[in-house]
Design a protein around this motif. Sequence first.
Motif, PDB file in Angstrom:
ATOM      1  N   ASP A   1       0.763  -1.163  -0.035  1.00  0.00           N
ATOM      2  CA  ASP A   1      -0.201   0.133   0.110  1.00  0.00           C
ATOM      3  C   ASP A   1       0.829   1.248   0.141  1.00  0.00           C
ATOM      4  O   ASP A   1       0.387   2.347   0.491  1.00  0.00           O
ATOM      5  N   PHE A   2       1.960   1.207  -0.782  1.00  0.00           N
ATOM      6  CA  PHE A   2       3.073   2.235  -0.644  1.00  0.00           C
ATOM      7  C   PHE A   2       3.618   2.793   0.572  1.00  0.00           C
ATOM      8  O   PHE A   2       4.546   3.393   0.373  1.00  0.00           O
TER       9      PHE A   2
ATOM     10  N   ARG B   1      13.486   9.514   3.615  1.00  0.00           N
ATOM     11  CA  ARG B   1      12.926   8.110   3.351  1.00  0.00           C
ATOM     12  C   ARG B   1      11.803   8.150   2.328  1.00  0.00           C
ATOM     13  O   ARG B   1      11.545   7.443   1.621  1.00  0.00           O
ATOM     14  N   VAL B   2      10.873   9.160   2.720  1.00  0.00           N
ATOM     15  CA  VAL B   2       9.583   9.247   1.964  1.00  0.00           C
ATOM     16  C   VAL B   2      10.298   9.699   0.623  1.00  0.00           C
ATOM     17  O   VAL B   2       9.340   9.222  -0.247  1.00  0.00           O
ATOM     18  N   LEU B   3      10.946  10.745   0.251  1.00  0.00           N
ATOM     19  CA  LEU B   3      11.380  10.896  -1.158  1.00  0.00           C
ATOM     20  C   LEU B   3      12.047   9.557  -1.800  1.00  0.00           C
ATOM     21  O   LEU B   3      11.737   9.313  -3.019  1.00  0.00           O
ATOM     22  N   ASP B   4      12.908   8.846  -1.050  1.00  0.00           N
ATOM     23  CA  ASP B   4      13.333   7.490  -1.604  1.00  0.00           C
ATOM     24  C   ASP B   4      12.071   6.808  -2.059  1.00  0.00           C
ATOM     25  O   ASP B   4      12.118   6.201  -3.102  1.00  0.00           O
ATOM     26  N   ARG B   5      11.106   6.491  -1.224  1.00  0.00           N
ATOM     27  CA  ARG B   5       9.927   5.634  -1.688  1.00  0.00           C
ATOM     28  C   ARG B   5       9.068   6.203  -2.782  1.00  0.00           C
ATOM     29  O   ARG B   5       8.839   5.532  -3.792  1.00  0.00           O
TER      30      ARG B   5
ATOM     31  N   GLY C   1      15.644   3.930  -5.553  1.00  0.00           N
ATOM     32  CA  GLY C   1      14.920   4.920  -4.299  1.00  0.00           C
ATOM     33  C   GLY C   1      15.855   5.667  -3.277  1.00  0.00           C
ATOM     34  O   GLY C   1      15.586   6.133  -2.442  1.00  0.00           O
ATOM     35  N   ARG C   2      16.907   5.919  -3.932  1.00  0.00           N
ATOM     36  CA  ARG C   2      18.020   6.561  -3.004  1.00  0.00           C
ATOM     37  C   ARG C   2      17.762   7.893  -3.236  1.00  0.00           C
ATOM     38  O   ARG C   2      17.096   8.672  -4.501  1.00  0.00           O
ATOM     39  N   VAL C   3      18.527   8.685  -2.295  1.00  0.00           N
ATOM     40  CA  VAL C   3      18.368  10.286  -2.441  1.00  0.00           C
ATOM     41  C   VAL C   3      19.251  10.877  -3.886  1.00  0.00           C
ATOM     42  O   VAL C   3      18.602  11.746  -4.346  1.00  0.00           O
ATOM     43  N   GLN C   4      20.174  10.024  -4.270  1.00  0.00           N
ATOM     44  CA  GLN C   4      20.908  10.404  -5.555  1.00  0.00           C
ATOM     45  C   GLN C   4      19.632  10.373  -6.809  1.00  0.00           C
ATOM     46  O   GLN C   4      19.910  11.338  -7.468  1.00  0.00           O
ATOM     47  N   SER C   5      18.890   9.653  -6.699  1.00  0.00           N
ATOM     48  CA  SER C   5      17.602   9.825  -7.843  1.00  0.00           C
ATOM     49  C   SER C   5      17.026  10.930  -7.618  1.00  0.00           C
ATOM     50  O   SER C   5      16.547  11.585  -8.576  1.00  0.00           O
TER      51      SER C   5
ATOM     52  N   GLY D   1      11.502   6.056  -5.778  1.00  0.00           N
ATOM     53  CA  GLY D   1      11.914   4.713  -6.262  1.00  0.00           C
ATOM     54  C   GLY D   1      10.697   3.835  -6.526  1.00  0.00           C
ATOM     55  O   GLY D   1      10.787   2.886  -7.365  1.00  0.00           O
ATOM     56  N   PHE D   2       9.531   4.060  -6.010  1.00  0.00           N
ATOM     57  CA  PHE D   2       8.307   3.286  -6.302  1.00  0.00           C
ATOM     58  C   PHE D   2       8.051   3.133  -7.760  1.00  0.00           C
ATOM     59  O   PHE D   2       7.495   2.263  -8.437  1.00  0.00           O
ATOM     60  N   GLU D   3       8.140   4.600  -8.385  1.00  0.00           N
ATOM     61  CA  GLU D   3       7.771   4.501  -9.666  1.00  0.00           C
ATOM     62  C   GLU D   3       9.190   4.502 -10.753  1.00  0.00           C
ATOM     63  O   GLU D   3       8.909   4.068 -11.764  1.00  0.00           O
ATOM     64  N   LEU D   4      10.500   4.672 -10.244  1.00  0.00           N
ATOM     65  CA  LEU D   4      11.578   4.212 -11.034  1.00  0.00           C
ATOM     66  C   LEU D   4      12.081   3.128 -11.269  1.00  0.00           C
ATOM     67  O   LEU D   4      12.504   2.669 -12.311  1.00  0.00           O
ATOM     68  N   SER D   5      12.044   2.422 -10.037  1.00  0.00           N
ATOM     69  CA  SER D   5      12.622   1.154  -9.941  1.00  0.00           C
ATOM     70  C   SER D   5      12.205   0.213 -10.954  1.00  0.00           C
ATOM     71  O   SER D   5      12.971  -0.661 -11.652  1.00  0.00           O
ATOM     72  N   PRO D   6      10.878   0.035 -11.202  1.00  0.00           N
ATOM     73  CA  PRO D   6      10.360  -0.778 -12.091  1.00  0.00           C
ATOM     74  C   PRO D   6      10.876  -0.619 -13.643  1.00  0.00           C
ATOM     75  O   PRO D   6      11.047  -1.690 -14.602  1.00  0.00           O
ATOM     76  N   VAL D   7      10.926   0.547 -13.861  1.00  0.00           N
ATOM     77  CA  VAL D   7      11.689   1.058 -14.956  1.00  0.00           C
ATOM     78  C   VAL D   7      12.965   0.348 -15.182  1.00  0.00           C
ATOM     79  O   VAL D   7      13.525  -0.251 -16.359  1.00  0.00           O
ATOM     80  N   LEU D   8      14.038   0.570 -14.043  1.00  0.00           N
ATOM     81  CA  LEU D   8      15.298  -0.191 -14.104  1.00  0.00           C
ATOM     82  C   LEU D   8      15.187  -1.811 -14.205  1.00  0.00           C
ATOM     83  O   LEU D   8      16.103  -2.223 -14.818  1.00  0.00           O
TER      84      LEU D   8
END
Length: 225
Positions: free
Chosen positions: A41-42, A140-144, A165-169, A147-154
């Motif tokens: 649930d995000f 942590r919130v920014l990571d999620r 989901g790290r701050v670098q992203s 990352g929640f949207e970008l990780s599946p692309v990777l």
Amino acid sequence: MQKNLVIVESPAKAKTIEKFLGKDFHVMSSYGHIRDLKKKDFGIDIENGFTPVYEVPVDKKKVVSELKAAAKKAEVVWLASDEDREGEAISWHLYDELGLSDDKTRRIVFHEITKTAILGAIENPRPIDINLVDAQQARRVLDRIVGFELSPVLWRKIKPSLSAGRVQSVAVRLIVEREREIRDFISEAAYRIVAVFTKEEDGQTYELKAEYNKRLKTKEEALNC
């Protein structure tokens, strides 16, 4: 059970610190973080100010149960996690999850595992620094969110199980958005009118400088002003 319970992050530090503090102190470890954003649930309530929704992971339930039981029996609980954003957040999570109260809780920090440093920390407790806690939560919130949207692309384009989901992203995204703003910016000429006035008084000559309070778009407009 001892009167004082000290909770540190690392189990390797616990025994040494307990020797320094003596028989009235019992030292236990949280083994790092005891809570994290819910995996399902995000884990963020976006509709209510991006409020984090936390849970105790399955592998930490036993540790939390043991800490909670020990905290109930202790007269004072000393939260001794590291002095950084993550450490401050760990203390805050412990305070909340263990059901601690201000009157029986102390926050301490030390930078070396020596008797002098440990005893000095006990003599100088402080409140939990909520600003550091908020900084960690924001990260942590920014990571999620990212990352929640970008990780599946990777996973699809590069390699499965990669995390974005790290701050670098987040930093990269901010840089890209700023670069797009720079490229899309259309420069426009602007003219200003500056005048120098000469005034004579009592045999003295004075110069007064003044500037028109508006910027003009064309040279003709400036000349005809």
